[in-house]
Write a protein that holds these residues in place. Structure first.
Motif, mmCIF file in Angstrom:
data_model
loop_
_atom_site.group_PDB
_atom_site.id
_atom_site.type_symbol
_atom_site.label_atom_id
_atom_site.label_comp_id
_atom_site.label_asym_id
_atom_site.label_seq_id
_atom_site.Cartn_x
_atom_site.Cartn_y
_atom_site.Cartn_z
ATOM 1 N N GLU A 196 -28.110 -14.134 -72.332
ATOM 2 C CA GLU A 196 -28.671 -14.235 -73.676
ATOM 3 C C GLU A 196 -30.174 -14.010 -73.606
ATOM 4 O O GLU A 196 -30.843 -14.511 -72.697
ATOM 5 C CB GLU A 196 -28.393 -15.623 -74.284
ATOM 6 N N ARG A 207 -22.588 -16.355 -76.595
ATOM 7 C CA ARG A 207 -21.789 -15.303 -77.243
ATOM 8 C C ARG A 207 -21.620 -14.081 -76.354
ATOM 9 O O ARG A 207 -20.554 -13.486 -76.300
ATOM 10 C CB ARG A 207 -22.476 -14.856 -78.551
ATOM 11 N N ARG A 222 -18.255 -24.595 -77.170
ATOM 12 C CA ARG A 222 -18.103 -24.388 -78.608
ATOM 13 C C ARG A 222 -18.685 -25.552 -79.416
ATOM 14 O O ARG A 222 -19.017 -25.372 -80.595
ATOM 15 C CB ARG A 222 -16.617 -24.253 -78.964
#
Length: 460
Positions: A196, A207, A222
């Motif tokens: 990221e 993600r 999550r």
């Protein structure tokens, strides 16, 4: 049904287990695993299709055959998660297990059992044996006890042993390797890696997954996110990068901070089995003011390939109808931005907190917003791998312990002594000679025989 089961059992015992326990098979599997592991280290793992097409073209192919199509077709872009690599690990584990149960456990069982030698001729088969005219088993017991032998005595016979841990060592080595294999398979099936690039002040969830095992969904977070409170770089006096830092906060679903740490290279943040490493950096945006306008955040993008240097740029309009503007260029986070006009000419250099006039407008640089590059990994198999390596080192040390055995028989006024060891032969010979010296005292002992043929002449 019973006949079929018996036939299967005979096949496993007579054919399959000996095949799996074959040392040549184990060595071949180990070499194959090592070779593919090296390939997985040399070939970049988990990159994009464009990356492999650019670095492994079809013409000319690397080594004449390794193009991106071959590489992707064989799964060499994710070696450690391919079915054939996992199959090699499982087969190697089966080979270790078969060897442990068919060879190592029987060897340990045989080492724990013993039988007394009750006839002088039995000493002929020992690598070292002799007889002394004077001596007693009682004197031997005291000496052997001092040398940490475990002594078993019955009537006129004696058996002593030490170093049984040396027979346990190979079993521990095999067990540790099985644990390492289990950890590798667990990590390949349930682990993931991600990257990221996050600007300072932003909050993100994982993600951008680069590589993940088929059962990795449970490991991908999550119910929590990460906020980059601040990213900054320390520079040396000559302007090179000394270290870069990210102040990170872990937030729960309600947005409350549950953990916080400032990370840098080789000092990651770990939370619930997920590790966040400081891996890269970039420039996300510049914050500027035009005359008395509010602060404007203008995104910047990376310019040019890596080999030409690290530069970020953007275009900033200076006129409401977008007819005029300037290009802003930055190469680091030291707070300096280069200003170019529409013709590509350098017109000014501005630092944080300073202003310059371009196209009749006062351009003030508030700051340069950095972005942190984070490498995110989860590998549930790592604790097993570490435990396996620790056990492996212990097993190797245990395997170096010599397993030594000594027999003695007192009959017809003479004492027959013999022994054998599986390693450190010279040290064992010295130990046995010292024992004989004590037994004979001032009486001269017969020469110590080495080898089966000489033992027969002295011990018959």
């Amino acid at each position: 049904m019973t006949v079929g089961w018996q036939a299967l059992k005979r096949y496993i015992q007579r054919d399959l287990l000996p095949l799996l326990a074959d040392l040549r098979l184990a060595i071949g599997l180990l070499l194959a695993i090592a070779g593919f592991s090296i390939a997985g280290t040399v070939i970049e793992q988990g990159q994009s299709l464009a990356f492999y097409q650019a670095n492994y073209p079809e013409d000319p192919a690397l080594f004449g055959f390794l193009s991106w199509q071959v590489l992707l077709g064989l799964g060499l872009d994710h070696v450690y998660r391919t079915w054939w690599f996992l199959a090699l690990l499982i087969l190697f584990g089966a080979s270790l297990t078969a060897c442990t149960f068919t060879r190592q456990f029987p060897a340990l069982k045989a080492a724990r059992q013993w039988r007394y030698y009750t006839r002088p001729r039995q000493f002929q088969k020992l690598a070292l044996s002799t007889e002394v005219s004077q001596g007693s088993l009682a004197a031997m017991v005291g000496f052997l006890g001092q040398r940490r032998y475990r002594v078993f005595q019955s009537d006129h016979t004696l058996y002593a042993r030490k170093g049984i841990v040396g027979r346990i060592g190979p079993i521990v080595v095999h067990a540790s390797m099985l644990i390492i294999l289990a950890g590798a398979i667990l990590g390949a099936m349930t682990g993931f890696s991600a990257q990221e690039m996050v600007p300072s002040g932003e909050t993100f969830q994982v993600r951008n997954i680069l590589d993940a095992g088929p059962w990795a969904q449970a490991q991908i977070p999550r119910d929590w996110s990460v906020r980059v409170n601040r990213f900054w770089i320390d520079y040396t006096p000559d302007g090179t990068i000394d270290q870069f830092y990210s102040d990170l906060s872990v937030l729960d679903q309600a947005g409350d901070e549950v953990d916080r740490k400032t990370i840098h290279v080789n000092e990651p943040l770990r939370y619930q089995g997920v590790t966040l490493y400081q891996a890269d950096w970039g420039i996300a945006a510049v914050r500027v003011k035009l005359n008395n306008s509010p602060v404007l955040t203008v995104p910047m993008r990376r310019l040019g390939p890596e080999e030409m240097g690290r530069f970020w740029g953007t275009w900033l309009p200076t006129d409401p109808d977008l007819s005029e503007g300037v290009s802003l260029l930055a190469k680091d986070l030291q707070g300096m931005v280069l200003v170019y006009d529409q013709s590509g000419k350098l017109v000014s250099t501005v630092r944080e907190g300073m202003a310059t006039e371009v196209n009749g407008v006062a351009l003030s640089l508030v700051d340069v917003v950095g972005s942190t590059g984070l490498q995110i990994k989860a590998d549930p198999g790592i604790p097993l791998v570490y435990a396996g390596f620790a056990l492996l080192m212990a097993g190797v040390l245990m395997s170096y312990v010599s397993h030594s055995q000594i027999w003695a028989l007192e009959v017809d006024g003479r004492l027959y002594v013999g022994g054998r060891t599986n390693r450190a032969q010279v040290a064992f010979e010295r130990e046995l000679m010292e024992l004989l010296d004590r037994l004979s005292a001032q009486t001269e002992a017969l020469p110590l025989a080495t080898g089966l043929s000489t033992s027969a002449s002295s011990g018959a």
